[in-house]
Design a protein around this motif. Sequence first.
Motif, mmCIF file in Angstrom:
data_model
loop_
_atom_site.group_PDB
_atom_site.id
_atom_site.type_symbol
_atom_site.label_atom_id
_atom_site.label_comp_id
_atom_site.label_asym_id
_atom_site.label_seq_id
_atom_site.Cartn_x
_atom_site.Cartn_y
_atom_site.Cartn_z
ATOM 1 N N ARG A 53 4.413 -12.233 -2.212
ATOM 2 C CA ARG A 53 5.560 -11.622 -3.039
ATOM 3 C C ARG A 53 5.766 -12.305 -4.055
ATOM 4 N N THR A 113 -3.764 -3.252 -10.779
ATOM 5 C CA THR A 113 -2.312 -2.613 -10.243
ATOM 6 C C THR A 113 -2.990 -0.693 -9.220
ATOM 7 N N LYS A 114 -4.048 -0.433 -9.201
ATOM 8 C CA LYS A 114 -3.970 0.828 -8.734
ATOM 9 C C LYS A 114 -5.603 0.871 -7.626
ATOM 10 N N THR A 120 2.006 -3.192 -4.320
ATOM 11 C CA THR A 120 3.117 -2.163 -5.286
ATOM 12 C C THR A 120 3.579 -3.065 -5.337
ATOM 13 N N ILE A 130 5.796 -7.937 -7.650
ATOM 14 C CA ILE A 130 5.083 -7.006 -7.240
ATOM 15 C C ILE A 130 4.825 -7.661 -5.829
ATOM 16 N N CYS A 138 -4.231 -6.324 0.651
ATOM 17 C CA CYS A 138 -4.270 -5.985 -0.677
ATOM 18 C C CYS A 138 -6.487 -6.684 -1.055
#
Length: 388
Positions: A156, A191-192, A197, A215, A220
């Motif tokens: 995070r 970021t896609k 997220t 973010i 990921c």
Amino acid sequence: MSSILFPLSEEHEMIRQTARDFAQEKIAPIAAEFDESGEFPHKTIQKMGEMGFMGIEVPEEFGGAGMDTLSYVLALEEICKVDAAHGVVMSVNNSLYAYGFLHFGTQEQKQKYLRPVASGQAIGAYSLTEPMSGSDAGTMRSRAVREGDFYILNGRKSWVTSGPVADYVVVFMMTEPEKKHKGISAFIVETKTVGFTVGKKEPKLGIRASATSEILFEDCRIPAANRLGQEGEGFKIAMTVLDAGRIGIAAQALGIAEAAHQASLSYAREREAFGQKIGEFQGISFKIADMKTRIEASRLLTYNAALAKERSKITGERFTQEAAMAKLFASETAMFVTHAAVQIHGGMGYSKELPVERYFRDAKITEIYEGTSEIQRLVISRMELGLR
Ligand code: CAA
């Protein structure tokens, strides 16, 4: 008028004038509205990209304008005279994002991830800070674990400028926590990507039209080819990039201070009290003198840092101290000047009818982000004392 001694080249004058005209025509009419709503000004940011403002120092082969650091500083100063929120988006794209690629990126990474940002077709972000890791950047907890040709990112991150609108983020994560700062690596994230997220958007005191958020990374998965630099090189990359970023924040602070000073001059010449222009009172005129003097000192430190960065392109020497001194002095000047500007304007300085209160709110962040004033003093003094 600036009393700067070294003459600017024709190219410098041209970029300054272009940025000044653009800011006056396109940003000035909407700045207050977007500050009030906190909406991101997509259209004007896109136009700034089309004007070539998002990759001023990036070579043309990677989509940029191929100009020097002073050109970047002059253009950013003009944008920030009108609106510091547009300015920070420009600053992050140009320095925090682009500079890392120029120094540590492969040819492929530059083509794929620098070109679209430098040419204004995409927005970049830089993400170092975490909820429990700010000035002590080496203590981050986010983890990146290698799995074959991929890294799996978890963690995070907070206070990410352009976090909610970025297409690409350069993010710093621990790959080998036991090695502390030498176990940090840098990654380029689209970021896609699944597992990325955007978290809580920060409600802010100033630069409200810029978008700042957390973010989040949850398993990921990104290609190993998206590691920027070597494993364990992340802290050095983060610090190198911040040196460039801090010159941008100095230019931003300088722009805000100039705007507040100009507004104060006009008001002091027009407003009357006790039967004379308020500028004729020493209480006001001495403020004007102190504002001007500190602004000129900030300008010299900021342009000097720009020249030091330019020199580093040939010598490879760091410009850490020059950048820290420029940011420290210019940001504290922006606070001093905007504080005085509100006072000179009296009630009107406190009113949203004039932009002076916005300058005051916008100035504060320049003493905080990209290293607080305390961190700048630490950096400057350690170098001065030969401790680093
Ligand atoms: N350039 C290159 N390398 C550098 C460097 C620099 N400017 N500064 C430090 N390093 C290297 C050192 O040489 C050292 O390398 P070795 O381990 O190989 O010897 C290593 O980094 C560690 O250096 P330090 O021991 O000095 O590190 P430290 O833990 O004492 O931290 C610090 C130094 C100055 C406090 C640093 O952590 C710092 O600048 N903190 C502030 C972070 C910051 O600015 N955060 C803002 C985030 S961005 C933001 O604001 C959001 C946004 O979107 C705008």
